[in-house]
Design a protein around this motif. Structure first.
Motif, PDB file in Angstrom:
ATOM      1  N   GLY A 207       3.118  -1.969 -12.174  1.00  0.00           N
ATOM      2  CA  GLY A 207       3.329  -3.117 -11.308  1.00  0.00           C
ATOM      3  C   GLY A 207       4.346  -4.102 -11.852  1.00  0.00           C
ATOM      4  O   GLY A 207       4.606  -5.137 -11.253  1.00  0.00           O
ATOM      5  N   ARG A 208       4.928  -3.776 -12.982  1.00  0.00           N
ATOM      6  CA  ARG A 208       5.923  -4.673 -13.593  1.00  0.00           C
ATOM      7  C   ARG A 208       7.140  -4.790 -12.680  1.00  0.00           C
ATOM      8  O   ARG A 208       7.689  -3.787 -12.226  1.00  0.00           O
ATOM      9  CB  ARG A 208       6.328  -4.135 -14.959  1.00  0.00           C
ATOM     10  CG  ARG A 208       7.273  -5.038 -15.683  1.00  0.00           C
ATOM     11  CD  ARG A 208       7.531  -4.536 -17.072  1.00  0.00           C
ATOM     12  NE  ARG A 208       8.471  -5.427 -17.724  1.00  0.00           N
ATOM     13  CZ  ARG A 208       9.280  -5.058 -18.677  1.00  0.00           C
ATOM     14  NH1 ARG A 208       9.251  -3.817 -19.129  1.00  0.00           N
ATOM     15  NH2 ARG A 208      10.104  -5.918 -19.214  1.00  0.00           N
ATOM     16  N   GLN A 209       7.558  -6.042 -12.418  1.00  0.00           N
ATOM     17  CA  GLN A 209       8.705  -6.292 -11.558  1.00  0.00           C
ATOM     18  C   GLN A 209       9.866  -6.811 -12.387  1.00  0.00           C
ATOM     19  O   GLN A 209       9.702  -7.726 -13.184  1.00  0.00           O
ATOM     20  CB  GLN A 209       8.363  -7.328 -10.490  1.00  0.00           C
ATOM     21  CG  GLN A 209       7.301  -6.856  -9.542  1.00  0.00           C
ATOM     22  CD  GLN A 209       7.109  -7.828  -8.384  1.00  0.00           C
ATOM     23  OE1 GLN A 209       8.006  -8.577  -8.039  1.00  0.00           O
ATOM     24  NE2 GLN A 209       5.934  -7.801  -7.790  1.00  0.00           N
ATOM     25  N   LEU A 210      11.031  -6.217 -12.153  1.00  0.00           N
ATOM     26  CA  LEU A 210      12.250  -6.640 -12.843  1.00  0.00           C
ATOM     27  C   LEU A 210      13.366  -6.804 -11.825  1.00  0.00           C
ATOM     28  O   LEU A 210      13.462  -6.024 -10.880  1.00  0.00           O
ATOM     29  CB  LEU A 210      12.678  -5.585 -13.873  1.00  0.00           C
ATOM     30  CG  LEU A 210      11.732  -5.331 -15.037  1.00  0.00           C
ATOM     31  CD1 LEU A 210      12.192  -4.140 -15.843  1.00  0.00           C
ATOM     32  CD2 LEU A 210      11.666  -6.571 -15.922  1.00  0.00           C
ATOM     33  N   PRO A 211      14.227  -7.820 -12.022  1.00  0.00           N
ATOM     34  CA  PRO A 211      15.387  -7.915 -11.143  1.00  0.00           C
ATOM     35  C   PRO A 211      16.211  -6.637 -11.253  1.00  0.00           C
ATOM     36  O   PRO A 211      16.425  -6.116 -12.354  1.00  0.00           O
ATOM     37  CB  PRO A 211      16.169  -9.108 -11.688  1.00  0.00           C
ATOM     38  CG  PRO A 211      15.181  -9.885 -12.493  1.00  0.00           C
ATOM     39  CD  PRO A 211      14.193  -8.879 -13.011  1.00  0.00           C
ATOM     40  N   TRP A 212      16.634  -6.106 -10.118  1.00  0.00           N
ATOM     41  CA  TRP A 212      17.415  -4.870 -10.104  1.00  0.00           C
ATOM     42  C   TRP A 212      18.873  -5.170  -9.789  1.00  0.00           C
ATOM     43  O   TRP A 212      19.745  -4.847 -10.575  1.00  0.00           O
ATOM     44  CB  TRP A 212      16.812  -3.893  -9.100  1.00  0.00           C
ATOM     45  CG  TRP A 212      17.513  -2.596  -8.971  1.00  0.00           C
ATOM     46  CD1 TRP A 212      17.554  -1.596  -9.914  1.00  0.00           C
ATOM     47  CD2 TRP A 212      18.282  -2.122  -7.858  1.00  0.00           C
ATOM     48  NE1 TRP A 212      18.289  -0.545  -9.446  1.00  0.00           N
ATOM     49  CE2 TRP A 212      18.753  -0.838  -8.177  1.00  0.00           C
ATOM     50  CE3 TRP A 212      18.609  -2.662  -6.628  1.00  0.00           C
ATOM     51  CZ2 TRP A 212      19.529  -0.096  -7.313  1.00  0.00           C
ATOM     52  CZ3 TRP A 212      19.375  -1.923  -5.754  1.00  0.00           C
ATOM     53  CH2 TRP A 212      19.832  -0.652  -6.105  1.00  0.00           C
TER      54      TRP A 212
ATOM     55  N   VAL B 104       0.852  -1.190   0.000  1.00  0.00           N
ATOM     56  CA  VAL B 104       0.000   0.000   0.000  1.00  0.00           C
ATOM     57  C   VAL B 104       0.886   1.237   0.000  1.00  0.00           C
ATOM     58  O   VAL B 104       1.875   1.303   0.718  1.00  0.00           O
ATOM     59  CB  VAL B 104      -0.936   0.008   1.229  1.00  0.00           C
ATOM     60  CG1 VAL B 104      -1.790   1.261   1.245  1.00  0.00           C
ATOM     61  CG2 VAL B 104      -1.817  -1.227   1.222  1.00  0.00           C
ATOM     62  N   LEU B 105       0.505   2.207  -0.833  1.00  0.00           N
ATOM     63  CA  LEU B 105       1.200   3.485  -0.898  1.00  0.00           C
ATOM     64  C   LEU B 105       0.381   4.497  -0.099  1.00  0.00           C
ATOM     65  O   LEU B 105      -0.794   4.721  -0.396  1.00  0.00           O
ATOM     66  CB  LEU B 105       1.343   3.937  -2.352  1.00  0.00           C
ATOM     67  CG  LEU B 105       1.999   2.919  -3.288  1.00  0.00           C
ATOM     68  CD1 LEU B 105       2.040   3.471  -4.706  1.00  0.00           C
ATOM     69  CD2 LEU B 105       3.377   2.536  -2.799  1.00  0.00           C
TER      70      LEU B 105
ATOM     71  N   THR C  28       1.703  -6.539  -6.808  1.00  0.00           N
ATOM     72  CA  THR C  28       2.311  -6.995  -5.564  1.00  0.00           C
ATOM     73  C   THR C  28       1.348  -7.884  -4.789  1.00  0.00           C
ATOM     74  O   THR C  28       0.132  -7.789  -4.946  1.00  0.00           O
ATOM     75  CB  THR C  28       2.740  -5.810  -4.679  1.00  0.00           C
ATOM     76  OG1 THR C  28       1.601  -5.025  -4.332  1.00  0.00           O
ATOM     77  CG2 THR C  28       3.765  -4.940  -5.379  1.00  0.00           C
ATOM     78  N   THR C  29       1.926  -8.725  -3.940  1.00  0.00           N
ATOM     79  CA  THR C  29       1.116  -9.648  -3.145  1.00  0.00           C
ATOM     80  C   THR C  29       0.900  -9.138  -1.730  1.00  0.00           C
ATOM     81  O   THR C  29       0.072  -9.673  -1.011  1.00  0.00           O
ATOM     82  CB  THR C  29       1.809 -11.014  -3.036  1.00  0.00           C
ATOM     83  OG1 THR C  29       3.014 -10.860  -2.296  1.00  0.00           O
ATOM     84  CG2 THR C  29       2.099 -11.607  -4.394  1.00  0.00           C
ATOM     85  N   GLY C  30       1.679  -8.153  -1.312  1.00  0.00           N
ATOM     86  CA  GLY C  30       1.626  -7.668   0.058  1.00  0.00           C
ATOM     87  C   GLY C  30       2.628  -8.377   0.949  1.00  0.00           C
ATOM     88  O   GLY C  30       2.815  -8.009   2.095  1.00  0.00           O
TER      89      GLY C  30
END
Length: 87
Positions: free
Chosen positions: A69-74, A17-18, A32-34
């Protein structure tokens, strides 16, 4: 957000949550799943540790795009020799 207007936290439901600092509201971070652990904002997203049991490599930090919401390895933050690291 990097400008200090928003804080990201594990929310009561299935998403990060933002929370707006000025109290004007909240929003769920898509994708995100939380269970992810929010770490810090960078200019183009939020850095998180994936939830335990997600199958992500140990030490991997992901960047989440706030809008999509796109997740990428950083980056992987494990030292080159992880001997002695328990968790």
């Amino acid at each position: 957000m990097p400008d200090g207007s928003t804080v990201a936290a594990q929310g009561p439901g299935p998403a990060i949550v933002l929370y707006r600092i000025d109290g004007s509201g909240t929003e769920k971070l898509p994708g995100t799943t939380g269970r992810e652990l929010p770490l810090d904002w960078i200019n183009d997203g939020l850095l998180v540790l994936p939830p335990p049991g997600s199958g992500a490599p140990r030490g991997e930090v992901y960047k989440i795009d706030r809008l999509t919401g796109r997740q990428l390895p950083w980056r992987n933050i494990l030292p080159s020799d992880p001997a002695g690291i328990m968790r």
